[in-house]
Design a protein around this motif. Sequence first.
Motif, mmCIF file in Angstrom:
data_model
loop_
_atom_site.group_PDB
_atom_site.id
_atom_site.type_symbol
_atom_site.label_atom_id
_atom_site.label_comp_id
_atom_site.label_asym_id
_atom_site.label_seq_id
_atom_site.Cartn_x
_atom_site.Cartn_y
_atom_site.Cartn_z
ATOM 1 N N GLY A 1 0.342 -1.101 -1.548
ATOM 2 C CA GLY A 1 0.280 -0.121 -0.481
ATOM 3 C C GLY A 1 -0.892 0.809 -0.662
ATOM 4 N N CYS B 1 -0.735 -6.240 11.491
ATOM 5 C CA CYS B 1 -1.608 -6.817 10.462
ATOM 6 C C CYS B 1 -2.598 -7.811 11.073
ATOM 7 C CB CYS B 1 -0.778 -7.496 9.380
ATOM 8 S SG CYS B 1 0.252 -8.856 9.986
ATOM 9 N N ARG C 1 2.980 -5.144 6.567
ATOM 10 C CA ARG C 1 3.234 -3.950 7.371
ATOM 11 C C ARG C 1 1.930 -3.430 7.962
ATOM 12 N NH1 ARG C 1 6.190 -0.124 3.345
ATOM 13 N NH2 ARG C 1 6.087 1.287 5.149
ATOM 14 N N LYS D 1 0.999 -3.121 2.658
ATOM 15 C CA LYS D 1 0.976 -2.074 3.680
ATOM 16 C C LYS D 1 -0.319 -1.279 3.556
ATOM 17 C CE LYS D 1 2.094 1.918 3.168
ATOM 18 N NZ LYS D 1 1.338 3.211 2.996
#
Length: 448
Positions: free
Chosen positions: A348, A298, A313, A331
């Motif tokens: 995500g 990240c 993530r 993510k």
Amino acid sequence: MEIALITLAAGQGSRMKSDLPKVLHEIGRAPLLAHALASTRALEPARVIVVAGHGAEPVRKSVAKFAPDAEVVLQDAQLGTGHAVAQALPALAGFEGRVIVLYGDTPFIRPETLELMTQADADVVVLGFEAADPGRYGRLVTDGAALERIVEFKDATDDERAITLCNSGVISCDAAVLQDLVAGLSNDNAAQEYYLTDIVAGARAKGLSAQVVTCDEAETLGINTREELARAEAQFQARARAEALADGVTMIDPASVYFALDTYLGRDVVIGPNVVFGPEVTIESGARIEAFCHLEGCHISRGATVGPFARLRPGAELAEDVHIGNFVEVKNAVLAEGVKVGHLTYLGDAEIGEHTNIGAGTITCNYDGVFKHRTVIGANAFIGSDTMLVAPVTIGAGALTGSGSVITQDVPDAALALGRSKQVNREGLAAKLFSKLRAEKERMKKGS
């Protein structure tokens, strides 16, 4: 003078008790081999050769990831370090600079030490160290500044065993000289192997010079067992923490923070207790990571805050002044400047516009069981608590979703989206239901 590197990574490492090649065991979330290769990067080598053997294919994949410009050659039969170097030399045909031979299971040799080896005025340069406990290390027998020979412990006399200057195995040599000396190695020994250390005796026999460059013993730590791997991890973490503090990072409890090989932290970053960094994390100056966060793959920009108890993530991109709160997971999502995600949320495969607020319990439902889909939210939107965003879906700028909504269609700019059933109240029904349930409970007690 150009530099070429030969890294020996062919051994099985039987004492590791593992199916994994020894050089692929990790410290700082990266293989030992990656650490060895990273230490040479500052030398800007013209050529990098890695000699693989046991588990050659996974070693090749690791080299492709961590040193894509390196060439991998194969040592089919492990017949000693001299034989391993012999497999690499054809790949250096025509190279006229200096060659450094080092080991994929020796992760801590500093670039400054290797630089000293390239500057030493001798035909063959060996890296040595003063050992606190010489044990069964090979001894370096010197005459003043000159290295006369390397004596293996089993072959050493009592006087030679008293020597504390020991051999690390790392060697620097002119390419043409190395080619000649390796060609003259013999396997006339009990193990019938070709030892690279024998080139010192070969050089002296030819009237060439040999010299020792020394380093701290900690740099020469080789990894052969799980216990040594654990000690190496502790050594790596201690060094990484010290470097971070020296570079202007604040850590509330340094001993509880764990770094990866490639962790990058800017000045005035603040790290709370029990934070774990996985690979490929970059945190810019002035960001703050609270306690019990796990970060991997990240990028966190200046002024952002993360945690406590957050997980970032791979693919998480946080712009300036983004706030990620407790029990939030991000993510493969890009969050623009000023986005706030307070708590209990999963984002995500998403793109969030600047200054948008994401309410508690929000989930981007990005996976349909086969494919991943993307959620796009515009700037200055407000996503109500417990909103399920069923991707692919787009929420317009300035839009609002009602709490508890399941959003399955795009929402225009500045629109209110409600995706929940209408509430129905039945007067007095709760009291009747409770009365019935309690009566049933009493009946069951009497029946038992």
